[in-house]
Design a protein around this motif. Structure first.
Motif, short mmCIF file in Angstrom:
data_model
loop_
_atom_site.label_atom_id
_atom_site.label_comp_id
_atom_site.label_asym_id
_atom_site.label_seq_id
_atom_site.Cartn_x
_atom_site.Cartn_y
_atom_site.Cartn_z
N LYS A 85 0.83 -1.15 -0.01
CA LYS A 85 0.03 0.08 -0.06
C LYS A 85 0.95 1.36 0.01
O LYS A 85 1.94 1.20 0.82
CB LYS A 85 -0.98 -0.02 1.25
N THR A 87 0.62 5.88 0.12
CA THR A 87 -0.18 6.69 0.03
C THR A 87 -0.06 7.97 -0.72
O THR A 87 1.31 8.36 -1.01
CB THR A 87 0.16 7.46 1.60
N TYR A 121 -3.62 1.84 -2.73
CA TYR A 121 -3.40 3.03 -2.36
C TYR A 121 -4.36 3.79 -1.71
O TYR A 121 -5.44 3.56 -1.69
CB TYR A 121 -3.23 3.77 -3.75
N GLU A 122 -3.86 4.88 -0.90
CA GLU A 122 -4.78 5.85 -0.04
C GLU A 122 -4.71 7.24 -0.77
O GLU A 122 -3.44 7.60 -0.61
CB GLU A 122 -4.57 5.54 1.59
N VAL A 124 -4.91 11.21 -0.21
CA VAL A 124 -5.12 12.35 0.80
C VAL A 124 -5.00 13.76 -0.09
O VAL A 124 -3.83 13.99 -0.52
CB VAL A 124 -3.99 12.46 1.97
N GLU A 173 4.78 0.31 5.88
CA GLU A 173 5.02 1.52 5.27
C GLU A 173 6.34 1.82 4.48
O GLU A 173 6.47 2.37 3.27
CB GLU A 173 5.21 2.77 6.36
N ILE A 178 5.32 6.62 -0.59
CA ILE A 178 4.45 7.90 -0.67
C ILE A 178 4.54 8.61 -2.12
O ILE A 178 5.82 8.76 -2.68
CB ILE A 178 5.26 8.79 0.27
#
Length: 463
Positions: A85, A87, A121-122, A124, A173, A178
């Motif tokens: 995953k 971000t 993916y997330e 923001v 993470e 990112i």
């Protein structure tokens, strides 16, 4: 006098005569189009050809990268294991009312590669300037509190089968990454990191702190004579204007942006995928918009390459000069007047995109101050009405009965909300404005990595 026989007609004409079609239509001979029609057909066919060629190339480029990573989605995994995953951060582009433009760029050009490789993916999104910086700073502060033993995971969460310890979450993470879309996002992200790793661990309620600060001004003080409300001028603090936020690493001078602490280190951070992004807005950018519409393949290739870099996990340490100091920042700002300027390495990521900001953004602080001044100029009259009605010194008018004016409590809440927005907007703009360099902490040197292109095989060709 003998008459000549009628000309013989072909079988098709003979059949079509009995369908009701006028004979003149059957005898009409084709001819070349007129000059205007030739111009119209040549222009439209050329434009259509450019469009179809570009979209065909887009499909081929995207599909070629999908074929290179889709085998990763077929690797079996444990049912309780979460997929890799990342971000994704996307900040609001200056002067664009649509704050989601950066995320639209990600979903259109980068996301297909991640989906093909089964990378979760997330997203923001920053709806206003400074939102990303606040989000990142808060996440860093929570992590520091957890590492220091000030906070702990909830007992309810710990009993879940999918619960991961802090160390396991950190490993995940680091295995992810990112995604940074555009230079404004990069500036906000670095400002949030710098503030989060340098700020206090104490939990602070920003609204409560602001409310205590606003209690010391005189905007809601009553004059000795209530009739003076109409002539009341908003008072300002000569020491510090309410719109000037307290000094912070993100909004102070360039010297404070270079923070060094030899007694502490920062643990490894997830690697960064830097994705260039430029949002073209305004009448002056229309020619570039037209060119971009017929050259989408360049954006597709850039986004696919970025997604491929993330999927393949090829990274390197962030490249920033070891001697970074205030002189480097000063030299970078004077780049327009000098031919050769020292490079700031990865901190110069997508710097050329700042040249496409609308010139009206230079007046953004003045616009905020003007809106604030107009509000405080109208506030005394609103307060006078609210207090007169609350004390019963006069009867409400018919219009006031139909639409009751705000009470003093409501005016105080409205004032707090507006002040918070004004200050947040100015603080966010001070982070991303072109004259402000990317915040940097020397402790990031050994903690940050950047995704790069993996080595290619000789037979690895991309259209």
């Amino acid at each position: 006098m003998a008459t000549s026989p009628p000309p013989t007609q072909s079988g098709i004409k003979t059949v079509l005569r009995y369908t009701g079609i006028p004979p003149s239509w059957l005898d009409k001979k084709p001819k070349l189009p007129s000059r205007n029609w030739l111009i119209f057909l040549s222009v439209t066919s050329s434009v259509l050809g450019f469009y179809l060629y570009d979209r065909q190339q887009c499909k081929q480029i995207r599909q070629s990268y999908i074929d290179k990573v889709k085998h990763l989605a077929e690797i079996p995994s444990d049912p309780l294991d979460a997929p890799r995953k990342v971000t994704v951060f996307g900040a609001k582009w200056p002067a664009d009312e649509d704050y989601d433009q950066a995320m639209k760029h990600f979903r259109k050009y980068v996301k297909p590669i991640l989906v093909a490789a089964a990378v979760d993916y997330e997203m923001v999104t920053g709806k206003r300037h400074g939102d990303i910086a606040k989000r990142v700073a808060e996440e860093v502060r929570k992590r520091r509190r957890l590492d220091a033993g000030l906070d702990q995971d909830s007992e309810v969460v710990k009993v879940l089968p999918t619960y991961k310890t802090p160390d396991e979450r950190r490993r995940r993470e680091l295995d992810g990454g990112i995604v940074i879309i555009g230079r404004p996002t990069f500036k906000e992200f670095m400002a949030g990191l710098q503030k989060g790793w340098s700020g206090s661990l104490e939990k602070i309620d920003a609204e409560e702190e602001l409310a205590r600060e606003l209690e010391n001004d005189t905007h809601f003080d009553e004059p000795e004579d209530p009739r003076d409300f109409a002539d009341h001028e908003p008072a300002t603090d000569s020491k510090q204007s309410p719109l000037q936020p307290s000094p912070s690493p993100a909004s102070s001078s360039k010297t404070s942006l270079i923070y060094s602490d030899s007694t502490s280190t920062i643990p490894p951070l997830p690697p960064l995928l830097l994705v260039p992004f430029t949002d073209l807005i305004g009448l002056k950018q229309i020619p570039l918009m037209i060119w971009g519409f017929f050259n989408q393949r360049h954006k597709v290739r850039s986004g696919a390459e970025a997604g491929y870099r993330l999927v393949m996990k090829q990274t390197r340490p962030i490249q920033v000069p070891d001697t970074l100091n205030e002189n480097n920042y000063q030299a970078s700002e004077e780049s327009s007047r000098e031919e050769a300027t020292p490079s700031l390495g990865d901190l110069d990521f997508d710097k050329e995109s700042e040249g496409y900001y609308k010139k009206s953004m230079d007046e953004f602080p003045d616009e905020v101050e003007n809106n604030r001044q107009k509000y405080y100029d109208a506030l005394p009259a609103k307060l006078a009405i609210a207090r007169e009605l609350a004390r019963g010194t006069r009867e409400p008018t018919k219009a006031e009965l139909e639409n009751p004016p705000p009470t003093e409590v409501e005016l105080r809440a409205e004032r707090l909300k507006k002040e918070k927005r004004w200050r947040d907007d100015l603080e966010g703009w001070n982070i991303i404005k072109p004259s402000q360099n990317v915040p940097w902490d020397t402790r990031f040197k050994d903690a940050m990595r950047v995704f790069v292109d993996p080595p290619r095989d000789e037979d690895d060709t991309i259209p």
